[in-house]
Design an enzyme around this catalytic site. Sequence first.
Site, PDB file in Angstrom:
ATOM      1  N   HIS A  36       0.840  -1.191   0.000  1.00 48.96           N
ATOM      2  CA  HIS A  36       0.000   0.000   0.000  1.00 48.96           C
ATOM      3  C   HIS A  36       0.880   1.248   0.000  1.00 48.96           C
ATOM      4  CE1 HIS A  36      -3.508   2.468   0.735  1.00 48.96           C
ATOM      5  NE2 HIS A  36      -2.912   3.025   1.766  1.00 48.96           N
ATOM      6  N   LYS A  57      -1.196  10.883   1.517  1.00 51.92           N
ATOM      7  CA  LYS A  57      -0.270  10.435   0.467  1.00 51.92           C
ATOM      8  C   LYS A  57      -0.752  10.861  -0.921  1.00 51.92           C
ATOM      9  CE  LYS A  57      -0.600   6.109   1.604  1.00 51.92           C
ATOM     10  NZ  LYS A  57      -1.517   6.264   2.754  1.00 51.92           N
ATOM     11  N   ASP A  69      -2.184   3.968  -4.517  1.00 48.40           N
ATOM     12  CA  ASP A  69      -2.867   3.027  -3.628  1.00 48.40           C
ATOM     13  C   ASP A  69      -2.187   1.660  -3.571  1.00 48.40           C
ATOM     14  OD1 ASP A  69      -4.741   2.345  -1.727  1.00 48.40           O
ATOM     15  OD2 ASP A  69      -6.141   1.564  -3.195  1.00 48.40           O
TER      16      ASP A  69
END
Length: 329
Positions: free
Chosen positions: A147, A168, A186
């Site tokens: 991730h 992020k 992602d």
Amino acid sequence: MADKAFTVLDLLDMELPEHNQLRLKCIGGRTSLDNVISVPEINRPGLALTGFYESFSNGCIQLFGTAESAYLKKLYDESAASSLTKLFEYGIPCVIFAKNLTPPDDFIKLAEVSHCVVLQTDLELTECSIRLMRVLSNTFAPKKTLHGVLVEVYGIGILLTGHSGVGKSECALELVERGHRLVADDIVEIRNVNGNSILGQGANTLLSHHMEIRGLGIINIAQMYGVGSIREQKEIQLVIRLEEWDNSKVYDRVGNTLEAVDFLGVKIPSIEIPVKPGRNLPIIIEAAAMNERLKARGYNSARDFNQNILKWIEKGEVQTAYYGVDDSY
């Protein structure tokens, strides 16, 4: 190893960029396209054609060039091709003839009876070998998914990690706005290539250049910012972990601490950046990328700073700065 069995059909169906295209076509053994290629190597079976099978690599692709094809034709011309039966007894997944070389019909029939696929390419032998090894190396490279968000900043591949919701994707979006490129958002698939470098790309190539921004939804980076704002894959050269600012934690303020994370046996430099309102993360990440480039060129800012401090102390200037010019009062 690949996650699942890699077959001859998979090799034929691979979508490759122009510089990697194998330009293969099947000229025999179509019913055996599900043969598994179990070894990420190629072999030129010249010795095997002469009857020497010691240490023969039978689980990999057998590549025929001009020399092998000429010897094959010689065997059939001299009615000495019976020895080829032993070649196919080893369970070869497929053979490839380079330069559009065509084997004798009897060879193709023997291959089909032995459940071996016969392929042909117009590539020169050397070029075919290079492309095959490149494709097999990528296919069989150790891999995993994780991730994070992978971006390219000033040529440096940076993997942004951290808890969900830390920012992020928003940070990556700002970096794209500033002219840098997105590789994957992602879910990032990483592969150990050549044993010493980690390549990252989107786990799903159709979705990797889409980004989820909370409150906005899913956006297509390539459509919004142009194809120049994305990359298909990039070597990961720096890992930046974003975390919520913790007042009880002491963060590195000089840069002397050299930390690294282990990805598939390869150590990647890692830094931790605390997040709180008012901090301009994209600028900090740009500075981290430029600093990493300087390190690659042999310059280390923290080391240089320490050396200057030592020189300052050795010259006695620190005492003058501490006590002042006149210490009589």
